[in-house]
Design a protein around this motif. Structure first.
Motif, mmCIF file in Angstrom:
data_model
loop_
_atom_site.group_PDB
_atom_site.id
_atom_site.type_symbol
_atom_site.label_atom_id
_atom_site.label_comp_id
_atom_site.label_asym_id
_atom_site.label_seq_id
_atom_site.Cartn_x
_atom_site.Cartn_y
_atom_site.Cartn_z
ATOM 1 N N ALA A 59 0.787 -1.276 -0.118
ATOM 2 C CA ALA A 59 -0.157 0.094 0.235
ATOM 3 C C ALA A 59 1.248 1.321 -0.145
ATOM 4 C CB ALA A 59 -0.915 0.198 1.151
ATOM 5 N N ALA A 60 2.071 1.137 0.913
ATOM 6 C CA ALA A 60 2.809 2.171 0.874
ATOM 7 C C ALA A 60 3.443 2.940 -0.441
ATOM 8 C CB ALA A 60 4.199 2.315 1.592
ATOM 9 N N CYS A 61 3.954 1.738 -1.904
ATOM 10 C CA CYS A 61 3.930 2.233 -2.871
ATOM 11 C C CYS A 61 3.188 2.324 -4.072
ATOM 12 C CB CYS A 61 5.917 1.589 -3.523
ATOM 13 S SG CYS A 61 4.844 -0.708 -3.313
ATOM 14 N N ASP A 62 1.714 2.634 -3.677
ATOM 15 C CA ASP A 62 0.643 2.409 -4.157
ATOM 16 C C ASP A 62 0.332 1.520 -5.502
ATOM 17 O OD1 ASP A 62 -1.678 3.753 -4.435
ATOM 18 O OD2 ASP A 62 -0.648 5.181 -5.936
ATOM 19 N N TYR A 63 0.908 -0.082 -4.484
ATOM 20 C CA TYR A 63 0.863 -1.306 -4.719
ATOM 21 C C TYR A 63 1.097 -1.422 -5.933
ATOM 22 C CZ TYR A 63 -2.666 -2.002 -1.737
ATOM 23 O OH TYR A 63 -3.433 -1.458 -0.379
ATOM 24 N N ASP A 64 2.621 -0.444 -6.164
ATOM 25 C CA ASP A 64 3.145 -0.749 -7.558
ATOM 26 C C ASP A 64 4.089 -1.722 -7.495
ATOM 27 O OD1 ASP A 64 4.856 -0.288 -9.839
ATOM 28 O OD2 ASP A 64 5.243 2.238 -9.289
ATOM 29 N N LEU A 65 3.732 -3.179 -7.710
ATOM 30 C CA LEU A 65 4.601 -4.212 -7.520
ATOM 31 C C LEU A 65 5.857 -3.811 -8.560
ATOM 32 C CD1 LEU A 65 1.900 -6.745 -8.271
ATOM 33 C CD2 LEU A 65 2.496 -5.162 -6.238
#
Lengths: 407, 106
Positions: A389-395
């Protein structure tokens, strides 16, 4: 250790032999399998092979490899019995082969549902090269194919048949497609994709019998509600059953597969099992049996390392799966079963990415035509959802900072 | 058509490939160590990573969509000449192409 016998000449058995040599095993390796010919890849049988018909392209290694690597291949030979006391495998021809270690890579066979007339000429199944050759020959003259089972194999076949301009009906007992393997959201996406290919899909529908014509040939499927779906090719694609009989008859514990421990050893320290037939401790702490190339190959590597190295780690590879259905490459990292939370991430182009969580950690990621996100996801399984979540779900971003996956 | 593979330790292996065949396939078919191709060319695994020889970089063309992302997952160092060998198909311009192999694919 002088002599290792591998029962099963599929991709897992082949990888075990290859990995043993790579790990420096210098003793004798004997592979025994009932299928004729050199080990080959099964996944393309329902995909690229159907289009190309090129059987040579399926071979995992050329004949020269087995010679160069001193791997003895007894193809077309069925193992009949394991004598654990004498540490010997007896083949159907009566020959006995001693082993210091035995690797069971017996795989799975297609499940044959108890339908009347299932043995009628014209009923097809798809597991071996011989099955695929036969279907490929028939497809050119097929007008309507009836597929029982809306899993990977049934749907891969359906997409391929549609591309060949054959009309297709898929009959699935469950209320959604690929229910064992993917999330309800992904099932729904694929339902629409198959609709757009022009495939008829009957969900929550039970097959009751194979219809036959006056000559006794398969002519379609009768449904449980009495409706009839006529077709000149009937494909049964209703899952598989693990080939546990040899192990069970030898007294090894079998429960939905041959039960192995975290190092892939059976009850007998001289016998390992791998791939489709092995029930191993999964990521959620209970035994799982995976039907995938990934499990077969990673199990095989693990067993070879364990046999050749002093202090091995327990098996801990992240599972992954793929299915090519028409132009849509479905990829799954992790295990989607038992998820308790789901996030659907729309993509700027193409289909959404589906993240599945279990107890606050990433359990699985499903993608369509997004191999890079899939590869990133493989490194991120078990990551706490807060981190993502902290990286906005940028996998892809998250994977670059994550610790490498253990092998 | 000829392909020459040069392993990380300098060992050279020349193989024959068919027109249209991928370099990965030609390597596997000819039993060349150093190319695995675990997924059979489905762009799933990055175990057919190779370095195209500088002299051939133009002829092999650009990376396909998604290829560079998959290469991020390759086991060995990724260089500007890195490619997935399953995505390079043999054609007349590639007759005699030289391919360098990484130290490891896993």
């Amino acid at each position: 250790m002088q002599r290792i016998v591998i029962i099963g000449t599929g991709q897992g058995g082949q990888q075990a032999a290859t990995s043993l040599r790579q790990e420096g095993f210098a003793g004798e390796i004997l592979m025994i399998g009932d299928e004729p010919g050199l080990p080959y890849q099964r996944p393309p049988l329902s995909k690229a092979y159907m289009a190309s018909g090129d059987a040579d392209a399926l071979l995992l290694k050329p004949a020269a490899f087995y010679e160069r690597s001193s791997i003895i291949l007894r193809d077309g030979t069925r193992a009949a019995r394991i004598d654990r006391t004498a540490q010997e495998v007896e083949t159907e021809d009566g020959a006995r082969h001693g082993y210091d270690h035995l690797i069971l890579a017996t795989g799975a066979r297609n499940f044959r549902p108890p339908l009347p007339n299932l043995d009628a000429p014209g009923v097809a199944e798809l597991r071996t090269l011989a099955d695929a050759e036969s279907i490929r020959r028939r497809l050119a003259h097929t007008r309507h194919a009836v597929v029982v089972g809306g899993g990977f194999i049934g749907l891969e076949f359906a997409a391929m048949a549609r591309a060949a301009n054959v009309s297709v009906t898929v009959i699935e007992a469950a209320p959604r497609l690929m229910a064992r393997a993917v999330s309800p959201q992904m099932s729904d996406l694929f339902l629409k994709l198959h609709w757009s290919m022009g495939t008829e899909i009957l969900l929550g529908t039970m097959a009751a019998a194979v219809m036959t014509d006056a000559d006794g040939n398969a002519a379609g499927i009768t449904l449980a509600d009495g409706r009839e779906v006529a077709g000149d090719l009937v494909l049964i694609a209703t899952g598989v059953r693990p080939n546990v009989e040899l192990a069970a008859e030898a007294g090894l514990t079998c429960r939905n597969g041959i039960v192995v421990d975290g190092s892939l050893l059976t009850d007998d320290p001289a016998i390992s099992a791998l791939g489709d037939v092995a029930a191993f401790p999964g990521p959620l702490g209970r035994h799982v049996r995976l039907e995938s190339v990934q499990a077969a190959v990673d199990h095989a590597r693990h067993i070879a390392r364990r046999l050749m190295r002093p202090a091995p780690q327990p098996y801990a590879s992240v599972p992954w799966f793929w299915s090519d259905q028409g132009k849509h490459k479905l990829q799954i990292a992790g295990l989607a079963t038992d998820a308790d939370d789901c996030i659907v991430l729309p993509q700027p182009t193409g289909e959404p990415v589906i993240l599945l969580f279990k107890e606050g950690c990433l359990a699985a990621v499903e993608t369509i035509n997004a191999p890079a996100i899939h590869m990133s996801a493989r490194r991120l399984i078990a990551t706490p959802s807060a981190v993502l979540a902290a990286c906005d779900y940028d996998l892809r971003q998250a994977a670059k900072t994550a610790a490498p996956v253990a092998h | 058509m000829k392909i020459t593979f040069i392993a990380a330790d300098g060992t050279e292996t020349a193989v024959d490939a068919a027109e249209g065949e991928s370099i990965m396939r030609a390597a596997v078919r000819n039993d060349v160590d150093g190319i695995i191709g675990e997924c059979g060319g489905s762009m799933m695994c990055a175990t057919c990573h190779c370095y195209v020889d500088e002299a051939w970089a133009d002829a092999t063309g650009q990376q396909e969509d998604g290829e560079s992302d998959l290469l991020d997952c390759a086991a060995s160092e990724v260089r500007p000449t890195s490619r997935l060998s399953c995505q390079i198909r043999m054609s007349a311009e590639l007759e005699g192409v030289v391919i360098h192999l990484p130290e490891s694919q896993l």
